[in-house]
Design an enzyme around this catalytic site. Sequence first.
Site, PDB file in Angstrom:
ATOM      1  N   SER A  42      -1.358 -93.601  46.423  1.00  0.00           N
ATOM      2  CA  SER A  42      -0.400 -94.189  45.458  1.00  0.00           C
ATOM      3  C   SER A  42      -1.012 -94.795  44.233  1.00  0.00           C
ATOM      4  O   SER A  42      -2.047 -95.547  44.246  1.00  0.00           O
ATOM      5  CB  SER A  42       0.160 -95.456  46.148  1.00  0.00           C
ATOM      6  OG  SER A  42       0.598 -95.229  47.457  1.00  0.00           O
ATOM      7  N   HIS A  77       3.803 -90.848  44.332  1.00  0.00           N
ATOM      8  CA  HIS A  77       3.149 -89.653  44.916  1.00  0.00           C
ATOM      9  C   HIS A  77       3.550 -88.476  44.076  1.00  0.00           C
ATOM     10  O   HIS A  77       4.734 -88.148  44.386  1.00  0.00           O
ATOM     11  CB  HIS A  77       3.091 -89.626  46.332  1.00  0.00           C
ATOM     12  CG  HIS A  77       2.445 -90.651  47.034  1.00  0.00           C
ATOM     13  ND1 HIS A  77       0.942 -90.399  47.621  1.00  0.00           N
ATOM     14  CD2 HIS A  77       2.599 -91.780  47.346  1.00  0.00           C
ATOM     15  CE1 HIS A  77       0.628 -91.335  48.304  1.00  0.00           C
ATOM     16  NE2 HIS A  77       1.405 -92.393  47.997  1.00  0.00           N
ATOM     17  N   HIS A 101       2.536 -88.670  54.355  1.00  0.00           N
ATOM     18  CA  HIS A 101       2.101 -89.745  55.349  1.00  0.00           C
ATOM     19  C   HIS A 101       3.118 -89.462  56.650  1.00  0.00           C
ATOM     20  O   HIS A 101       4.357 -88.770  56.415  1.00  0.00           O
ATOM     21  CB  HIS A 101       2.672 -90.866  54.714  1.00  0.00           C
ATOM     22  CG  HIS A 101       2.282 -91.554  53.522  1.00  0.00           C
ATOM     23  ND1 HIS A 101       2.730 -90.975  52.421  1.00  0.00           N
ATOM     24  CD2 HIS A 101       1.055 -91.983  53.127  1.00  0.00           C
ATOM     25  CE1 HIS A 101       1.850 -91.421  51.108  1.00  0.00           C
ATOM     26  NE2 HIS A 101       1.057 -92.279  51.859  1.00  0.00           N
ATOM     27  N   TYR A 103       4.692 -91.471  58.252  1.00  0.00           N
ATOM     28  CA  TYR A 103       5.908 -92.310  58.258  1.00  0.00           C
ATOM     29  C   TYR A 103       7.129 -91.471  57.626  1.00  0.00           C
ATOM     30  O   TYR A 103       8.369 -91.966  57.551  1.00  0.00           O
ATOM     31  CB  TYR A 103       5.789 -93.819  57.703  1.00  0.00           C
ATOM     32  CG  TYR A 103       5.284 -93.670  56.143  1.00  0.00           C
ATOM     33  CD1 TYR A 103       6.186 -93.482  55.190  1.00  0.00           C
ATOM     34  CD2 TYR A 103       3.855 -94.150  56.014  1.00  0.00           C
ATOM     35  CE1 TYR A 103       5.723 -93.528  53.915  1.00  0.00           C
ATOM     36  CE2 TYR A 103       3.661 -94.396  54.718  1.00  0.00           C
ATOM     37  CZ  TYR A 103       4.320 -93.951  53.578  1.00  0.00           C
ATOM     38  OH  TYR A 103       4.173 -94.107  52.083  1.00  0.00           O
ATOM     39  N   GLU A 104       6.548 -90.477  56.745  1.00  0.00           N
ATOM     40  CA  GLU A 104       7.765 -89.847  56.067  1.00  0.00           C
ATOM     41  C   GLU A 104       8.379 -88.803  57.096  1.00  0.00           C
ATOM     42  O   GLU A 104       9.539 -88.224  56.774  1.00  0.00           O
ATOM     43  CB  GLU A 104       7.226 -89.037  54.801  1.00  0.00           C
ATOM     44  CG  GLU A 104       6.741 -89.849  53.586  1.00  0.00           C
ATOM     45  CD  GLU A 104       5.980 -88.856  52.770  1.00  0.00           C
ATOM     46  OE1 GLU A 104       6.522 -88.398  51.785  1.00  0.00           O
ATOM     47  OE2 GLU A 104       4.633 -88.869  52.715  1.00  0.00           O
ATOM     48  N   ALA A 131      -4.328 -96.882  48.645  1.00  0.00           N
ATOM     49  CA  ALA A 131      -4.123 -98.449  48.544  1.00  0.00           C
ATOM     50  C   ALA A 131      -4.382 -99.175  49.630  1.00  0.00           C
ATOM     51  O   ALA A 131      -3.559 -98.548  50.831  1.00  0.00           O
ATOM     52  CB  ALA A 131      -2.963 -98.615  47.687  1.00  0.00           C
ATOM     53  N   MET A 229      -1.789 -96.992  55.399  1.00  0.00           N
ATOM     54  CA  MET A 229      -0.604 -96.187  56.460  1.00  0.00           C
ATOM     55  C   MET A 229      -1.280 -94.718  56.185  1.00  0.00           C
ATOM     56  O   MET A 229      -0.444 -93.698  56.475  1.00  0.00           O
ATOM     57  CB  MET A 229       0.623 -96.378  55.914  1.00  0.00           C
ATOM     58  CG  MET A 229       1.000 -97.637  55.926  1.00  0.00           C
ATOM     59  SD  MET A 229       2.631 -97.945  55.178  1.00  0.00           S
ATOM     60  CE  MET A 229       2.621 -99.706  55.042  1.00  0.00           C
ATOM     61  N   SER A 230      -2.503 -94.545  55.373  1.00  0.00           N
ATOM     62  CA  SER A 230      -2.938 -93.125  55.450  1.00  0.00           C
ATOM     63  C   SER A 230      -4.169 -92.734  55.583  1.00  0.00           C
ATOM     64  O   SER A 230      -5.089 -93.409  56.458  1.00  0.00           O
ATOM     65  CB  SER A 230      -2.532 -92.748  53.918  1.00  0.00           C
ATOM     66  OG  SER A 230      -3.672 -93.474  52.985  1.00  0.00           O
ATOM     67  N   ASN A 253      -3.536-105.847  47.446  1.00  0.00           N
ATOM     68  CA  ASN A 253      -2.964-106.842  47.922  1.00  0.00           C
ATOM     69  C   ASN A 253      -3.582-107.616  48.875  1.00  0.00           C
ATOM     70  O   ASN A 253      -4.211-107.070  49.641  1.00  0.00           O
ATOM     71  CB  ASN A 253      -1.509-106.705  48.470  1.00  0.00           C
ATOM     72  CG  ASN A 253      -1.486-105.832  49.675  1.00  0.00           C
ATOM     73  OD1 ASN A 253      -1.510-104.378  49.355  1.00  0.00           O
ATOM     74  ND2 ASN A 253      -1.186-106.300  50.829  1.00  0.00           N
ATOM     75  N   HIS A 265       5.917-102.460  47.455  1.00  0.00           N
ATOM     76  CA  HIS A 265       5.336-101.191  46.915  1.00  0.00           C
ATOM     77  C   HIS A 265       5.133-101.168  45.631  1.00  0.00           C
ATOM     78  O   HIS A 265       4.090-100.622  45.053  1.00  0.00           O
ATOM     79  CB  HIS A 265       6.380 -99.849  47.479  1.00  0.00           C
ATOM     80  CG  HIS A 265       5.755 -98.652  47.175  1.00  0.00           C
ATOM     81  ND1 HIS A 265       4.419 -98.095  47.753  1.00  0.00           N
ATOM     82  CD2 HIS A 265       6.222 -97.556  46.701  1.00  0.00           C
ATOM     83  CE1 HIS A 265       4.091 -96.987  47.295  1.00  0.00           C
ATOM     84  NE2 HIS A 265       5.125 -96.548  46.588  1.00  0.00           N
TER      85      HIS A 265
HETATM   86  N1  HPA Z   1      -0.603-102.753  54.615  1.00  0.00           N
HETATM   87  C1  HPA Z   1      -0.468-101.493  54.820  1.00  0.00           C
HETATM   88  N2  HPA Z   1      -0.581-100.792  54.037  1.00  0.00           N
HETATM   89  C2  HPA Z   1      -0.865-100.948  52.845  1.00  0.00           C
HETATM   90  C3  HPA Z   1      -0.721-102.169  52.342  1.00  0.00           C
HETATM   91  C4  HPA Z   1      -0.845-103.375  53.416  1.00  0.00           C
HETATM   92  O1  HPA Z   1      -1.004-104.493  53.176  1.00  0.00           O
HETATM   93  N3  HPA Z   1      -1.177-102.410  50.906  1.00  0.00           N
HETATM   94  C5  HPA Z   1      -1.194-101.136  50.531  1.00  0.00           C
HETATM   95  N4  HPA Z   1      -0.994-100.261  51.704  1.00  0.00           N
END
Ligand code: HPA
Length: 290
Positions: A42, A77, A101, A103-104, A131, A229-230, A253, A265
């Site tokens: 991302s 993406h 991913h 989750y998709e 990320a 998540m990846s 973050n 996001h």
């Molecule tokens: N959690 C999960 N996935 C993420 C995060 C997060 O805080 N930030 C970016 N991808």
Amino acid sequence: MSTKFSTPHPFPQLDETALLSAAEALAQQWTKPIQTVLILGSGFSQLARQVLNNAPDRLVLPYGEIPHFPQPTVVGHQGTLLLGTPPGSPHALACFCGRFHLYEGWHASQVVAPVRLGKLLGAERLFVTNAAGGIHPDFQPGDLMLISDHINLLGHNPLSGTNLERFGPRFPDMSEAYSSSLRQAARHIAQQQGLVLKEGVYAAVAGPCYETPAEIRMLKTLGADAVGMSTVPEVIAARHAGMEVLGISCISNKAAGLGDSQLNHQEVIDVTARSENALGCLVQAMLASV
Ligand code: HPA
């Protein structure tokens, strides 16, 4: 007839025949051996251009033009493959802008398609970016973190099912998932560039919701420094196929409960985009050095 799943999977498995036909189609357009696969997560949409901008042999292919290849569904993406020899590097690079991913709803075999396609075209190394939310108290948004190891909490593994012997063994070793020599080279380059490079363990969770503060406390107890998540499926497929891996997270973050604001996001994309140039310089130097 018996089936392994009680409900059919929304996306079919990307099997060996489909991978071979995708590789054959690509080989019609690109004849040089690929040394490295780079997967961009991302917010890193410009990095591929930065790395391959002046490549004389650059070829740009939308994923839609690669037979059997999936199309990313997530904002940020892109779904483009760039091939080329980066200036200063003796070897060709396949840069996948946009990843898949779990989750998709993608099947794990589709998530790892870029790695396996790269391997079929000769790749020996995987550079992977993402990320991630920072769990380690010293990590601030915008930091880059060298991934030293991972914890797979996705509930999936791309090696489940019949082993693809063409790529690797049934029970691959994962004791050095992230190459110590590539990490050492990355640390050395970062130091030369005056770039602060953090280092830590990446925990992969299923998503797509962000974690609860209690889940983050649990992940911290488990030894995670960052969460996302990846990445883990691609790294497992790469190690299975004997590829060396370098992984870098952009801390976008503070993880849930550790910062002042709620997670979203757009913030993830904005913060990673601000670190893109620094990451691009590091990746460029890594491509030229090894
Ligand atoms: N959690 C999960 N996935 C993420 C995060 C997060 O805080 N930030 C970016 N991808």
